[in-house]
Design a protein around this motif. Structure first.
Motif, PDB file in Angstrom:
ATOM      1  N   LEU A 223      45.988  29.805  32.533  1.00 11.72           N
ATOM      2  CA  LEU A 223      45.062  30.852  32.102  1.00 11.72           C
ATOM      3  C   LEU A 223      43.610  30.389  31.988  1.00 11.72           C
ATOM      4  N   PRO A 224      43.312  29.268  31.340  1.00  7.12           N
ATOM      5  CA  PRO A 224      41.902  28.881  31.185  1.00  7.12           C
ATOM      6  C   PRO A 224      41.151  28.791  32.515  1.00  7.12           C
ATOM      7  N   ALA A 225      41.778  28.195  33.526  1.00  9.02           N
ATOM      8  CA  ALA A 225      41.118  28.069  34.830  1.00  9.02           C
ATOM      9  C   ALA A 225      40.925  29.441  35.460  1.00  9.02           C
ATOM     10  N   PHE A 226      41.939  30.283  35.360  1.00  8.04           N
ATOM     11  CA  PHE A 226      41.833  31.627  35.929  1.00  8.04           C
ATOM     12  C   PHE A 226      40.753  32.433  35.223  1.00  8.04           C
ATOM     13  N   MET A 227      40.701  32.353  33.907  1.00  6.15           N
ATOM     14  CA  MET A 227      39.715  33.130  33.142  1.00  6.15           C
ATOM     15  C   MET A 227      38.298  32.665  33.451  1.00  6.15           C
ATOM     16  N   ALA A 228      38.123  31.375  33.655  1.00  5.98           N
ATOM     17  CA  ALA A 228      36.804  30.858  34.010  1.00  5.98           C
ATOM     18  C   ALA A 228      36.360  31.417  35.358  1.00  5.98           C
ATOM     19  N   GLU A 229      37.301  31.488  36.285  1.00  9.62           N
ATOM     20  CA  GLU A 229      37.003  32.060  37.603  1.00  9.62           C
ATOM     21  C   GLU A 229      36.727  33.561  37.494  1.00  9.62           C
ATOM     22  N   LEU A 230      37.486  34.225  36.652  1.00  9.79           N
ATOM     23  CA  LEU A 230      37.325  35.669  36.480  1.00  9.79           C
ATOM     24  C   LEU A 230      35.963  36.006  35.887  1.00  9.79           C
ATOM     25  N   ARG A 231      35.490  35.174  34.968  1.00  8.05           N
ATOM     26  CA  ARG A 231      34.190  35.445  34.326  1.00  8.05           C
ATOM     27  C   ARG A 231      33.019  35.310  35.287  1.00  8.05           C
ATOM     28  N   GLN A 232      33.266  34.701  36.422  1.00 10.72           N
ATOM     29  CA  GLN A 232      32.206  34.573  37.419  1.00 10.72           C
ATOM     30  C   GLN A 232      32.009  35.871  38.199  1.00 10.72           C
ATOM     31  N   ARG A 233      32.913  36.788  38.054  1.00  8.17           N
ATOM     32  CA  ARG A 233      32.823  38.063  38.763  1.00  8.17           C
ATOM     33  C   ARG A 233      32.193  39.104  37.844  1.00  8.17           C
ATOM     34  N   ASP A 234      31.348  39.944  38.431  1.00 13.82           N
ATOM     35  CA  ASP A 234      30.566  40.863  37.604  1.00 13.82           C
ATOM     36  C   ASP A 234      30.965  42.329  37.774  1.00 13.82           C
ATOM     37  N   SER A 235      32.058  42.580  38.463  1.00 13.61           N
ATOM     38  CA  SER A 235      32.468  43.972  38.686  1.00 13.61           C
ATOM     39  C   SER A 235      33.085  44.571  37.422  1.00 13.61           C
ATOM     40  N   VAL A 236      33.123  45.907  37.380  1.00 16.85           N
ATOM     41  CA  VAL A 236      33.746  46.586  36.248  1.00 16.85           C
ATOM     42  C   VAL A 236      35.237  46.243  36.180  1.00 16.85           C
ATOM     43  N   SER A 237      35.886  46.151  37.330  1.00 17.78           N
ATOM     44  CA  SER A 237      37.314  45.825  37.347  1.00 17.78           C
ATOM     45  C   SER A 237      37.563  44.418  36.803  1.00 17.78           C
ATOM     46  N   ALA A 238      36.643  43.479  37.062  1.00 13.56           N
ATOM     47  CA  ALA A 238      36.781  42.122  36.532  1.00 13.56           C
ATOM     48  C   ALA A 238      36.640  42.129  35.013  1.00 13.56           C
ATOM     49  N   LYS A 239      35.669  42.900  34.513  1.00 10.24           N
ATOM     50  CA  LYS A 239      35.476  43.003  33.061  1.00 10.24           C
ATOM     51  C   LYS A 239      36.702  43.652  32.415  1.00 10.24           C
ATOM     52  N   ALA A 240      37.233  44.678  33.084  1.00 11.10           N
ATOM     53  CA  ALA A 240      38.407  45.377  32.552  1.00 11.10           C
ATOM     54  C   ALA A 240      39.618  44.453  32.518  1.00 11.10           C
ATOM     55  N   LEU A 241      39.789  43.643  33.552  1.00  6.73           N
ATOM     56  CA  LEU A 241      40.926  42.736  33.600  1.00  6.73           C
ATOM     57  C   LEU A 241      40.822  41.679  32.502  1.00  6.73           C
TER      58      LEU A 241
END
Length: 413
Positions: A223-241
């Protein structure tokens, strides 16, 4: 009056009634046009001091010998104190009831869906019920009387997809069981439910030692590695996820969230029962990171959704987060992160089971649930969610290449 002989029966043309022996009579009546006569058989008898007569059919259908045999069967009823006419009426009524009960599986499925779909929260769920029960999967039993469906027939529906479409097959089995249970309560069938799982179909279908009934989940160590990668995305769907993972919410709860459910001051998200799987209001403590996600989100006039979709006045589509996840980690599901949370909380924390389960909005006993709705329980869950958020934002750990695993022992819904 003498009894008629077989040769005389055909010669009788004078209207009247003629004794044939043992309460059997030949009845001769003029035809409607007056040009001839019709002949039929009568059984005349007395029961309970009441004289009665019963038609036994036309001479064209039954000979004298056959009429006597029919009369003999009814006289046997009389010997037992049974009125033949009443017995005939009862038999017809019973047959009528049986015909009314003769429903096919498809008819029962349609009525079950019609009776329950108003309580199902979204069109997708209604479509899935119709697709599985009224489509090709149930063809082997669709047109069969529901009272004729046995285990072998249920297996004909499940066997072709049990290994290739396990999740669909599991849901189909459960839906078949519920339709058959409904049919039993309605009086359309009797006996055990051939769609039941425990101690029954489990023995025929549980080929791999357990039921594969899960959403593909990420091991919480990843999870930590995935969440770090996810935070690099700025789309609404990324924020929602990210918000969905941090709150251990279901997809529908997140994409349906509106601003009037969010209290940024108390840091609470109150999800109304109408959008919850269990139909009960659920209070979610929001962590600092969750608040940080919400604060800068774009707003749209006239659209109260927290996560605004691509269409005017709409929220994010129910596929948006899954499509993002497919791009980042093919094979995973959004729902699977609830299992990641459950496994992490069970393995890495000392929080009690009730706190963990209520954080997932799982059903508890009424007494336990009532106590966990108190503010002290909310604060207890806040500590759990804060700990979860800290873990999700912690420094990534290098792990093995296989980051997809099955849920441990059970499905998290």
């Amino acid at each position: 009056m003498k009894e008629l002989k077989p040769i005389e029966v055909g010669r009788m043309t004078e209207p009247g009634r003629y004794r044939c022996g043992d309460n059997l009579w030949l009845q001769v009546t003029p035809t409607v046009d007056g040009k001839g006569v019709s002949k039929s058989w009568l059984l005349r008898y007395t029961i309970n001091e009441q004289a009665r007569q019963m038609g036994l059919g036309s001479l064209r259908l039954f000979t004298l010998k056959e009429a006597r045999e029919r009369a003999r069967k009814f006289r046997q009823l009389l010997a037992d104190g049974i009125d033949p006419i009443q017995a005939k009426h009862d038999q017809r009524a019973k047959a009528k009831v049986e015909r009314a009960k003769r429903k096919t599986f498809q008819q029962c499925a349609e009525r079950y869906i019609a009776a329950h779909e108003q309580h199902w929260k979204n069109e997708k769920h209604r479509h899935q019920w119709r697709q599985t029960l009224l489509g090709d999967y149930c063809k082997p039993i669709a047109d069969l009387p529901v009272n004729a469906i046995d285990t072998a027939l249920v297996l004909k529906c499940l066997d072709p997809i049990w290994d290739t479409k396990r999740e669909t097959a599991v849901r189909l089995r459960g839906r078949i069981e519920r339709v058959l249970a409904w049919a039993t309560v309605r009086g359309y069938r009797k006996g055990d439910n051939p769609g039941r799982w425990g101690g029954h179909l489990q023995e025929a279908l549980n080929r791999n030692g357990r039921v594969i009934e899960h959403h593909a989940a990420m091991a919480y160590a990843d999870l930590p590695a995935f969440m770090a990668e996810l935070r690099q995305r700025d789309s609404v769907s990324a924020k929602a996820l990210e918000f969905t993972i941090l709150t251990a919410a279901r997809t529908g709860e997140t994409i349906g969230a509106t601003w009037d459910e969010i209290d940024l001051t108390t840091k609470l998200w109150t999800v109304p029962g109408a959008r919850m799987k269990k139909g009960k209001t659920h209070i979610v403590p929001l962590t600092d990171r969750a608040i940080a996600i919400l604060t800068p989100l774009p707003r749209e006039d006239g659209n109260d959704h927290v996560f605004v979709g691509g269409k005017v006045d709409s929220g994010l589509s129910n596929m948006a987060m899954l499509e993002l996840l497919k791009d980042m980690r093919p094979g995973l599901t959004v729902h699977g992160f609830r299992s990641s949370f459950s496994d992490w909380a069970g393995d890495r924390t000392n929080f009690d089971r009730e706190t963990r389960e209520f954080s997932l909005a799982h059903g508890l006993t009424d007494k336990t649930e009532a106590s966990y709705r108190h503010m002290t329980a909310v604060e207890k869950r806040r500590k759990l969610m804060d700990s979860w958020a800290r873990y999700c934002t912690s420094k990534p750990v290098v792990i093995g290449s296989d980051n997809v695993r099955a849920i441990r022992g059970r499905r998290v819904s």
